[in-house]
Write a protein that holds these residues in place. Structure first.
Motif, PDB file in Angstrom:
ATOM      1  N   VAL A  37       0.905  -1.305  -0.239  1.00 33.47           N
ATOM      2  CA  VAL A  37       0.051  -0.126   0.119  1.00 33.47           C
ATOM      3  C   VAL A  37       0.926   1.320   0.047  1.00 33.47           C
ATOM      4  O   VAL A  37       1.438   1.413   1.035  1.00 33.47           O
ATOM      5  N   PRO A  38       1.050   1.873  -1.261  1.00 32.88           N
ATOM      6  CA  PRO A  38       1.875   3.011  -1.139  1.00 32.88           C
ATOM      7  C   PRO A  38       1.364   4.246  -0.382  1.00 32.88           C
ATOM      8  O   PRO A  38      -0.086   4.602  -0.352  1.00 32.88           O
ATOM      9  N   ILE A  39       2.233   5.122   0.545  1.00 31.80           N
ATOM     10  CA  ILE A  39       1.728   6.144   1.262  1.00 31.80           C
ATOM     11  C   ILE A  39       2.572   6.987   0.999  1.00 31.80           C
ATOM     12  O   ILE A  39       3.803   7.223   1.512  1.00 31.80           O
ATOM     13  N   TYR A  40       2.307   7.900   0.372  1.00 27.97           N
ATOM     14  CA  TYR A  40       3.193   9.280  -0.209  1.00 27.97           C
ATOM     15  C   TYR A  40       3.042  10.469   0.465  1.00 27.97           C
ATOM     16  O   TYR A  40       1.873  10.755   0.685  1.00 27.97           O
ATOM     17  N   ILE A  41       4.202  10.834   0.998  1.00 26.21           N
ATOM     18  CA  ILE A  41       3.930  12.278   1.696  1.00 26.21           C
ATOM     19  C   ILE A  41       4.445  13.432   0.803  1.00 26.21           C
ATOM     20  O   ILE A  41       5.624  13.275   0.551  1.00 26.21           O
ATOM     21  N   SER A  42       3.551  14.371   0.422  1.00 24.11           N
ATOM     22  CA  SER A  42       3.855  15.382  -0.155  1.00 24.11           C
ATOM     23  C   SER A  42       4.924  16.389   0.253  1.00 24.11           C
ATOM     24  O   SER A  42       5.033  16.204   1.478  1.00 24.11           O
ATOM     25  N   LYS A  43       5.440  17.279  -0.409  1.00 23.16           N
ATOM     26  CA  LYS A  43       6.138  18.194   0.150  1.00 23.16           C
ATOM     27  C   LYS A  43       5.634  19.098   1.255  1.00 23.16           C
ATOM     28  O   LYS A  43       6.262  19.731   2.148  1.00 23.16           O
ATOM     29  N   ASP A  44       4.295  19.272   0.860  1.00 21.19           N
ATOM     30  CA  ASP A  44       3.399  19.911   2.074  1.00 21.19           C
ATOM     31  C   ASP A  44       2.819  19.198   3.498  1.00 21.19           C
ATOM     32  O   ASP A  44       1.943  19.339   3.915  1.00 21.19           O
ATOM     33  N   ASN A  45       3.460  17.895   3.381  1.00 21.18           N
ATOM     34  CA  ASN A  45       3.316  16.989   4.446  1.00 21.18           C
ATOM     35  C   ASN A  45       1.821  16.440   4.494  1.00 21.18           C
ATOM     36  O   ASN A  45       1.202  16.174   5.530  1.00 21.18           O
ATOM     37  N   GLU A  46       1.192  16.300   3.236  1.00 21.87           N
ATOM     38  CA  GLU A  46       0.074  15.526   3.205  1.00 21.87           C
ATOM     39  C   GLU A  46       0.042  14.153   2.935  1.00 21.87           C
ATOM     40  O   GLU A  46       0.985  13.829   2.061  1.00 21.87           O
ATOM     41  N   MET A  47      -0.444  13.171   3.338  1.00 21.32           N
ATOM     42  CA  MET A  47      -0.486  11.714   3.050  1.00 21.32           C
ATOM     43  C   MET A  47      -1.379  11.531   1.938  1.00 21.32           C
ATOM     44  O   MET A  47      -2.506  11.959   1.992  1.00 21.32           O
ATOM     45  N   TYR A  48      -0.890  10.610   1.134  1.00 17.06           N
ATOM     46  CA  TYR A  48      -1.713  10.318  -0.277  1.00 17.06           C
ATOM     47  C   TYR A  48      -1.708   8.921  -0.284  1.00 17.06           C
ATOM     48  O   TYR A  48      -0.474   8.174  -0.176  1.00 17.06           O
ATOM     49  N   THR A  49      -2.757   8.243  -0.888  1.00 16.06           N
ATOM     50  CA  THR A  49      -2.491   7.127  -1.054  1.00 16.06           C
ATOM     51  C   THR A  49      -3.268   6.498  -2.428  1.00 16.06           C
ATOM     52  O   THR A  49      -4.142   7.158  -2.640  1.00 16.06           O
ATOM     53  N   GLY A  50      -3.161   5.267  -2.912  1.00 15.96           N
ATOM     54  CA  GLY A  50      -3.608   4.668  -4.080  1.00 15.96           C
ATOM     55  C   GLY A  50      -2.736   3.932  -4.899  1.00 15.96           C
ATOM     56  O   GLY A  50      -1.499   4.185  -4.761  1.00 15.96           O
ATOM     57  N   ALA A  51      -3.267   2.862  -5.389  1.00 12.10           N
ATOM     58  CA  ALA A  51      -2.303   1.621  -5.919  1.00 12.10           C
ATOM     59  C   ALA A  51      -1.455   2.292  -6.783  1.00 12.10           C
ATOM     60  O   ALA A  51      -0.245   1.897  -7.037  1.00 12.10           O
ATOM     61  N   PHE A  52      -1.972   3.274  -7.782  1.00  8.26           N
ATOM     62  CA  PHE A  52      -0.870   3.711  -9.025  1.00  8.26           C
ATOM     63  C   PHE A  52       0.055   4.379  -8.544  1.00  8.26           C
ATOM     64  O   PHE A  52       1.138   4.888  -9.264  1.00  8.26           O
ATOM     65  N   LEU A  53       0.131   4.655  -7.186  1.00  9.21           N
ATOM     66  CA  LEU A  53       1.489   5.706  -6.801  1.00  9.21           C
ATOM     67  C   LEU A  53       2.572   4.586  -6.677  1.00  9.21           C
ATOM     68  O   LEU A  53       3.735   5.253  -6.071  1.00  9.21           O
ATOM     69  N   ASN A  54       2.543   3.427  -6.923  1.00  5.05           N
ATOM     70  CA  ASN A  54       3.860   2.633  -7.251  1.00  5.05           C
ATOM     71  C   ASN A  54       4.380   2.901  -8.603  1.00  5.05           C
ATOM     72  O   ASN A  54       5.332   2.263  -8.889  1.00  5.05           O
ATOM     73  N   ASP A  55       3.893   3.882  -9.386  1.00  2.37           N
ATOM     74  CA  ASP A  55       4.441   3.932 -10.812  1.00  2.37           C
ATOM     75  C   ASP A  55       5.254   5.276 -10.855  1.00  2.37           C
ATOM     76  O   ASP A  55       4.588   6.450 -10.511  1.00  2.37           O
ATOM     77  N   ILE A  56       6.452   5.170 -11.129  1.00  4.97           N
ATOM     78  CA  ILE A  56       7.145   6.677 -10.965  1.00  4.97           C
ATOM     79  C   ILE A  56       6.626   7.794 -11.861  1.00  4.97           C
ATOM     80  O   ILE A  56       6.872   8.785 -11.621  1.00  4.97           O
ATOM     81  N   GLU A  57       6.053   7.523 -13.158  1.00  9.79           N
ATOM     82  CA  GLU A  57       5.583   8.261 -14.117  1.00  9.79           C
ATOM     83  C   GLU A  57       4.675   9.249 -13.305  1.00  9.79           C
ATOM     84  O   GLU A  57       4.500  10.560 -13.466  1.00  9.79           O
TER      85      GLU A  57
END
Ligand SMILES: Nc1ncnc2c1ncn2[C@@H]1O[C@H](COP(=O)(O)OP(=O)(O)OP(=O)(O)O)[C@@H](O)[C@H]1O
Ligand SMILES: [Mg+2]
Length: 403
Positions: A37-57
């Protein structure tokens, strides 16, 4: 199936490198055992998730990413790590069992993320707050490595206000190291704010540059006849295993180093995000490192001692500066979450990236269980020694009266 929340990104100069490291790691989690489960923290410290976040593009277009990914908050409910929609706090988007932090640099790798996870009380992979914090501060790490009897370059450190109040005293101290010296902000990374000084004039310039980035400054002797060797270490205090050693090609490394710090005065400007030492971004590495057996064994021993004194867990990378003529190794720094999780240093020993991740996660689960046990027994001791139960009863009584 174990659900692994891979956390990456964050408010760090190494944000992009972290995305690369995390995407690589997500592709190599054993699909038969783990669900990612990808959990991406943006530069403004927000957390995002979604299966497609495992794609570098996806990371080339942040607006798009933020439109399609789910902005979530993390909390714990019934022993599960829950990712809940931040908007209106409605709807559980996903749940995970364990966190795999793949973050680099200040505001995340330095204990910030680990502290957050400790506060939530969730299991996570890798080093704890203590190792992480020491691993970010170049002065702390030197002091601790020295205390373990490890070779570090001679150094002087000071705070910016001390320098402003008595620059001559500090410069005198530094000059005892002999020129050239290298000046570094204590906690940055990616070579930001670092420069070499060959004389007093350049030293003053270099310190002025470093204090733009940090209130704490480190000045070291420059190791001559330099080649750089890195070693990865895997395990925890119960066992430490050292990887194959890599050599960041002496000549090339020195050339790029010259370009970065010694070239024209313009090139002294900080080079944001140009570091190549974090992962597989650099191609000028030789594996195994071209050093003799004795030095190799020395580095392996130093690596185990360094890991032990910091009590690292999971995988870490320790970087050495080698004086080729004297065949002497100095510890330069530790990365408690190394770029690419150093998987390329384990492959030559027959450990695939999948196996490396599996070992790291297994270790984290084991440590979490051990820690959970320790905490509960400690708590019951406190209650016993302080007549806690009576206290609670008393409290209840009081509460009753109040009602
Ligand atoms: N004492 C030293 N003597 C000689 N060279 C040094 C010394 N300290 C650092 N360097 C050179 O400068 C580079 C960057 O220094 P250091 O690793 O301390 O900073 P960093 O912020 O972690 O940067 P990076 O992410 O580029 O490694 C090293 O990889 C090495 O090439
Ligand atoms: Mg470095």
């Amino acid at each position: 199936m174990i659900k692994v929340g891979v956390i990456f990104g964050g408010k760090s100069v190494e944000h992009e490198v972290s995305i690369i490291s995390a995407v690589q790691a997500m592709k190599h989690l054993d699909k038969d055992k783990y669900m990612t489960v990808p959990i991406y923290i943006s530069k403004d410290n927000e957390m995002y998730t979604g299966a497609f976040l495992n794609d570098i593009e996806i990371y080339s277009d942040m607006d798009n990413l933020k439109r399609y990914a789910k902005n979530v908050v993390m909390y714990v409910k019934d022993n599960r790590i829950v990712l809940q929609n931040k908007k209106g706090f409605k709807g559980i988007v996903n749940e995970v069992d364990i966190i795999l932090p793949v973050v680099h640099g200040m505001n995340v790798e330095d204990g910030t993320l680990q502290g957050y996870l400790e506060l939530l009380g969730v299991p996570y992979v890798g080093s704890d707050i203590y190792a992480a914090t020491v691993g970010q501060d170049k002065v702390f790490m030197k002091q601790i490595f020295e205390s373990a009897g490890l070779n570090v370059p001679k150094y002087v450190w000071f705070f910016e206000n001390e320098y402003k109040a008595g620059s001559e005293i500090i410069i005198n101290e530094i000059e005892k190291l002999k020129y050239p010296v290298i000046v570094k902000p204590a906690k940055l990374g990616s070579s930001i704010g670092i420069s070499i000084a060959n004389n007093k004039e350049e030293l003053i310039e270099a310190i002025d540059e470093a204090i733009k980035y940090d209130t704490k400054v480190l000045v070291e002797e420059v190791i001559p006849n330099l080649t750089e060797v890195n070693a990865s270490v895997l395990g925890d205090y119960t066992y430490y295993q050292v990887s194959e050693l890599e050599e960041v090609m002496g000549k090339d490394a020195f050339l790029s180093f010259n370009d970065k710090y010694i070239g024209s005065s313009k090139s002294k400007a900080p080079l944001k995000g140009t570091s190549t030492s974090k992962g597989m971004l650099s191609t000028n590495r030789v594996i195994p490192a071209n050093i003799d057996k004795k030095l190799r064994e020395e580095i392996i021993d130093m690596t185990k001692s360094a890991a032990r004194v910091l009590n690292t867990s999971g995988v870490a990378r320790i970087d050495y500066l080698i004086d080729k003529k004297k065949k002497k190794a100095y510890i330069n720094e530790i990365n408690t979450i190394p770029g690419s999780l150093s998987f390329y240093l384990w492959e030559p020993l027959g450990k695939s990236y999948e196996e490396l991740l599996d070992e790291m996660i297994t270790l984290a689960i084991k440590n979490y269980k051990r820690k959970s046990k320790m905490t509960s027994s400690f708590e019951s001791n406190i209650l016993k020694n302080h007549g806690g139960l009576k206290g609670v009863k008393g409290c209840k009584g009081k509460l009753g009266k109040l009602r």
